[in-house]
Design a protein around this motif. Structure first.
Motif, short mmCIF file in Angstrom:
data_model
loop_
_atom_site.label_atom_id
_atom_site.label_comp_id
_atom_site.label_asym_id
_atom_site.label_seq_id
_atom_site.Cartn_x
_atom_site.Cartn_y
_atom_site.Cartn_z
N LYS A 135 0.99 -1.40 -0.06
CA LYS A 135 0.12 0.07 -0.02
C LYS A 135 0.76 1.36 0.10
N TYR A 136 1.90 1.05 0.66
CA TYR A 136 3.06 2.24 0.58
C TYR A 136 3.11 2.72 -0.74
N TRP A 137 3.75 1.38 -1.72
CA TRP A 137 4.18 1.81 -2.93
C TRP A 137 2.89 2.21 -3.91
N TRP A 138 1.85 1.48 -3.53
CA TRP A 138 0.60 2.22 -4.41
C TRP A 138 0.50 3.48 -4.23
N SER A 139 0.72 4.14 -2.74
CA SER A 139 0.50 5.49 -2.72
C SER A 139 1.72 6.40 -3.55
N HIS A 140 2.71 5.65 -3.84
CA HIS A 140 3.68 6.19 -4.64
C HIS A 140 3.61 6.23 -6.17
N VAL A 141 2.78 5.29 -6.88
CA VAL A 141 2.53 5.22 -8.05
C VAL A 141 1.75 6.71 -8.62
N GLY A 142 0.98 6.99 -7.90
CA GLY A 142 0.25 8.51 -8.17
C GLY A 142 -0.86 8.12 -9.21
N SER A 143 -0.63 7.80 -10.41
CA SER A 143 -1.74 7.40 -11.27
C SER A 143 -0.93 6.64 -12.51
N HIS A 144 -1.58 5.63 -13.00
CA HIS A 144 -1.09 4.88 -13.96
C HIS A 144 -2.25 4.39 -14.86
N PRO A 145 -2.07 4.17 -16.03
CA PRO A 145 -3.11 3.95 -16.98
C PRO A 145 -3.73 2.39 -16.89
N THR A 146 -3.09 1.56 -16.26
CA THR A 146 -3.57 0.26 -16.18
C THR A 146 -4.30 0.02 -14.75
N VAL A 147 -4.41 0.99 -14.02
CA VAL A 147 -5.22 0.60 -12.57
C VAL A 147 -5.58 1.87 -12.08
N SER A 148 -6.76 1.53 -11.13
CA SER A 148 -7.20 2.59 -10.12
C SER A 148 -6.61 2.27 -8.82
N ILE A 149 -5.81 3.45 -8.38
CA ILE A 149 -5.00 3.08 -7.12
C ILE A 149 -5.93 2.64 -6.02
N SER A 150 -7.14 3.47 -5.75
CA SER A 150 -7.93 2.77 -4.65
C SER A 150 -8.41 1.53 -4.94
N GLU A 151 -8.71 1.15 -5.90
CA GLU A 151 -9.30 -0.53 -6.22
C GLU A 151 -7.87 -1.38 -5.94
N ALA A 152 -6.68 -0.69 -6.01
CA ALA A 152 -5.64 -1.55 -5.95
C ALA A 152 -5.50 -1.78 -4.46
N LYS A 153 -5.56 -0.64 -3.77
CA LYS A 153 -5.25 -0.83 -2.28
C LYS A 153 -6.60 -1.72 -1.62
N LEU A 154 -7.75 -1.61 -2.02
CA LEU A 154 -8.80 -2.69 -1.78
C LEU A 154 -8.56 -4.00 -1.96
N PHE A 155 -7.95 -4.26 -3.22
CA PHE A 155 -7.34 -5.60 -3.39
C PHE A 155 -6.32 -6.04 -2.50
N VAL A 156 -5.42 -4.96 -1.98
CA VAL A 156 -4.35 -5.51 -1.38
C VAL A 156 -5.04 -5.77 0.10
N ASP A 157 -6.23 -5.03 0.50
CA ASP A 157 -6.75 -5.45 1.81
C ASP A 157 -7.52 -6.86 1.71
N ASN A 158 -8.03 -7.14 0.43
CA ASN A 158 -8.85 -8.37 0.34
C ASN A 158 -7.71 -9.52 0.31
N CYS A 159 -6.58 -9.40 -0.33
CA CYS A 159 -5.67 -10.46 -0.12
C CYS A 159 -5.19 -10.76 1.18
#
Length: 146
Positions: free
Chosen positions: A89-113
């Protein structure tokens, strides 16, 4: 020597999606040197290592390129696959934005994992989502990183 297409075909023809956390077990260890020798952009190579469950070799590339959104995305993803959820989640915060992913969805996925990891369970839907994510990352790097 295997071509990028041959390696991609081999990696993505696995009979089942890879584990959320492969530990230190690389899917196809014989592909590690072949991936490293490819005449591809470093992020393509890192994404292929990640798809091969080779967290270590992906980490070397991601860490050497911190500050680039794709490197940081690779870094966030590999830490999630290590089970290092806070660091992911720390590194997701550093991504900023990326055309392949929603950062908020990526962090939620981390929580689910992390939740499934705590129960020592296995969730095929999470593994399928991760597999789709890894395929998309390999495809995106191959198309956009030169």
């Amino acid at each position: 020597m295997a071509s990028t297409d041959e390696i991609v075909t081999r990696l993505f023809s696995r009979p089942t999606p890879p584990p959320l956390e492969p530990g230190t077990k690389v899917y196809a260890p014989e592909l590690t040197p072949a991936i490293a020798k490819l005449k591809e952009h470093k992020f393509v190579i890192a994404a292929l290592h990640l798809a091969n469950d080779d967290i270590h070799h992906c980490h070397l590339i991601a860490q050497d390129n911190e500050g680039d959104s794709t490197a940081d995305l690779l870094h966030a993803t590999l830490h999630r696959r290590e089970g290092d959820y806070w660091n992911s989640k720390y590194w997701w915060s550093h991504v900023g934005s990326h055309p392949t992913v929603s950062i908020s969805e990526a962090k939620l996925f981390v929580d689910n994992c992390e939740k499934i990891s705590k129960t020592k369970g296995d969730d095929i839907k999470l593994r399928e989502r991760q597999w789709k994510e890894l395929k998309a990352l390999v495809e995106w790097t191959r198309t956009n990183c030169h």
